[in-house]
Scaffold this active site. Structure first.
Site, PDB file in Angstrom:
ATOM      1  CE  LYS A   1      -5.732   1.989  -0.515  1.00 20.19           C
ATOM      2  NZ  LYS A   1      -6.434   2.263   0.761  1.00 20.19           N
TER       3      LYS A   1
ATOM      4  CE  LYS B   1      -3.774   2.369   2.560  1.00 20.55           C
ATOM      5  NZ  LYS B   1      -4.470   2.391   3.613  1.00 20.55           N
TER       6      LYS B   1
HETATM    7  C1  PBG Z   1      -7.294   2.897   5.576  1.00 20.22           C
HETATM    8  C2  PBG Z   1      -7.493   3.113   4.185  1.00 20.22           C
HETATM    9  C3  PBG Z   1      -7.747   4.027   2.932  1.00 20.22           C
HETATM   10  C4  PBG Z   1      -7.923   3.448   1.982  1.00 20.22           C
HETATM   11  C5  PBG Z   1      -8.678   2.448   2.033  1.00 20.22           C
HETATM   12  N1  PBG Z   1      -8.310   1.870   3.559  1.00 20.22           N
HETATM   13  C6  PBG Z   1      -7.358   5.466   3.236  1.00 20.22           C
HETATM   14  C7  PBG Z   1      -5.852   5.991   3.736  1.00 20.22           C
HETATM   15  O1  PBG Z   1      -4.958   5.006   3.725  1.00 20.22           O
HETATM   16  O2  PBG Z   1      -5.574   6.767   3.909  1.00 20.22           O
HETATM   17  C8  PBG Z   1      -8.275   4.484   0.629  1.00 20.22           C
HETATM   18  C9  PBG Z   1      -9.172   3.686  -0.501  1.00 20.22           C
HETATM   19  C10 PBG Z   1      -9.499   4.609  -1.458  1.00 20.22           C
HETATM   20  O3  PBG Z   1      -8.753   5.568  -1.606  1.00 20.22           O
HETATM   21  O4  PBG Z   1     -10.490   4.300  -1.995  1.00 20.22           O
HETATM   22  N2  PBG Z   1      -8.184   2.580   6.544  1.00 20.22           N
END
Ligand code: PBG
Length: 325
Positions: free
Chosen positions: A248, A195
Site C-alpha cells: 500500500k 505500508k
Molecule cells: C490507518 C489507515 C490509513 C489508510 C488505511 N488504513 C491511513 C493512514 O495510514 O494514514 C489509508 C487508506 C487510503 O488512503 O485510502 N488506519
C-alpha cells in the site's frame, strides 16, 4: 530471426485474437470495497475529497452491503468513525464500538458478504497516531495491547478477517496469539505488510478525521525509497503468521508488488488508496482523462504486477463494467 519474420502485430489484429492472448484479467472476485461507517441513523455524508464515497450509518451500510453483494463483490473492509476519541483509542476496542456494531448487524443481515475489519487505533485516538504516544514518541509494545484487544473485539463481533494497518513491529504474531487464545484459530489475518508513509492517504484522513495532530507517520510507516526493506517487512509478517500480505499504496509501488510476487507464495493484496482514487476522479471530472478507462487500466496494471486482490474505492464502478465473475 527478427523482422520481417517476427511481426508482433499479427496477434493484435482483432478483438478475438487479442482476447485469446491476453495475459492478465480482472474479475469481480479480485475486489475488496473499503467503506467508512459512522454513528447515527439515516446518515450518508459524501466525502469532499473522495467524490462518490460516503460515511454511512449502520442502517444505510446494510443497504449498501446488499448492493455490493448483488454486484458480485466478495468483500468489504470497514473503517470506523467513532463519536469519541482518547489517548489509547479505546472506542476502537469497545465491544459496543461503531465497527463492532456494524459487523454484528452486517453478519446478521447480509451474511454472504465477507467483512474484513481494519485494525489500527488512529481513527480512535485524539492525537491521530497509530500507536500510544509517550513523550512525543510512538511506543511499539504497549500499542500491541490495543491492537490485540481491537482484533479480538472484531472477531467476537463476527468479522471474517482482520487487517492490521498500524505498522508496529510484532503485531501479526501478537494478534495471531490473541485470536488463537480466544478460540479464533480459523480467522485469517490480512496484514498491511509494506505500508509506506505516503502523501496519497490525504483524502482518507479527511474522510476519517485521522490526521496526526503533531509530527508525521515516518517513524512507523515505511520510507517510500525502500524496496529491500519492504521485502523484510513482508518476510517477517509471513513468519509471524500472516495469511495475506498487502502492499500500500498500489500504483506508485508496482515494483514492490512484483518483487513480493517473485518471493512469496501467499496471496498478495494491493490497496489502491484514496489519493489514487481521487486523482483519477478529479482528472475524469475535468475531462482530462476517461475515468472508466483510467480506472480499469490502473486496476489491470496492479493485477499484472502480481496482486491477487485489490482494495479499491472503484470496486462498485469496476464490478458494473466487468463481465468476469
Ligand atoms: C490507518 C489507515 C490509513 C489508510 C488505511 N488504513 C491511513 C493512514 O495510514 O494514514 C489509508 C487508506 C487510503 O488512503 O485510502 N488506519
Amino acid at each position: 530471426m527478427a523482422f520481417p519474420v517476427q511481426r508482433l502485430r499479427r496477434l493484435r489484429q482483432s478483438e478475438a485474437l487479442r482476447r485469446m492472448v491476453r495475459e492478465t484479467s480482472l474479475s469481480r472476485a479480485d475486489l475488496i470495497y473499503p467503506i467508512f461507517v459512522t454513528e447515527g441513523h439515516d446518515r450518508r455524508e459524501e466525502i469532499g475529497s473522495m467524490p462518490g464515497q460516503y460515511r454511512l450509518s449502520v442502517d444505510l451500510l446494510v443497504k449498501e452491503a446488499a448492493e455490493i453483494r448483488d454486484l458480485g463483490i466478495p468483500a468489504i473492509i470497514l473503517f470506523g468513525i467513532p463519536d469519541r476519541k482518547d489517548e489509547r483509542g479505546s472506542s476502537g476496542f469497545d465491544p459496543k464500538g461503531i465497527v463492532q456494531r456494524a459487523v454484528r448487524t452486517l453478519k446478521k443481515q447480509v451474511p454472504e458478504l465477507t467483512v474484513v475489519t481494519d485494525v489500527c487505533i488512529d481513527e480512535y485516538t485524539n492525537h491521530g497516531h497509530c500507536g500510544i504516544v509517550r513523550d512525543g514518541k510512538i511506543v511499539n509494545d504497549e500499542t500491541l495491547e490495543c491492537l490485540t484487544a481491537m482484533a479480538r473485539s472484531h472477531a467476537e463481533a463476527g468479522a471474517d478477517m482482520v487487517a492490521p494497518s498500524d505498522m508496529m513491529d510484532g503485531r501479526v504474531a501478537a494478534i495471531r496469539a490473541e485470536l488463537d487464545r480466544a478460540g479464533f484459530t480459523e480467522l485469517p489475518i490480512m496484514v498491511y505488510a509494506a505500508k509506506f508513509a505516503s502523501c496519497f492517504y490525504a483524502p482518507f484522513r479527511e474522510a476519517a478525521g485521522s490526521s496526526p495532530q503533531f509530527g508525521d507517520r515516518q517513524s512507523y510507516q515505511m520510507d517510500p525509497a525502500n524496496g529491500r526493506e519492504a521485502m523484510r517487512e513482508i518476510a517477517l509478517d509471513v513468519e509471524e503468521g500472516a495469511d495475506i500480505v498487502m502492499v500500500k499504496p498500489a500504483l506508485p509501488y508496482l515494483d514492490i508488488i512484483a518483487m513480493a510476487r517473485s518471493r512469496i507464495l501467499l496471496p498478495i493484496a494491493a490497496y489502491q488508496v484514496s489519493g489514487e482514487y481521487s486523482m483519477i476522479k478529479a482528472a475524469g471530472r475535468a475531462g482530462w482523462i476517461d475515468e472508466s478507462r483510467a480506472m480499469l487500466e490502473s486496476l489491470l496494471a496492479i493485477k499484472r504486477a502480481g496482486a491477487d486482490l485489490i482494495l479499491t474505492y472503484f470496486a462498485k464502478d469496476a464490478a458494473r463494467l466487468l463481465h468476469t465473475p
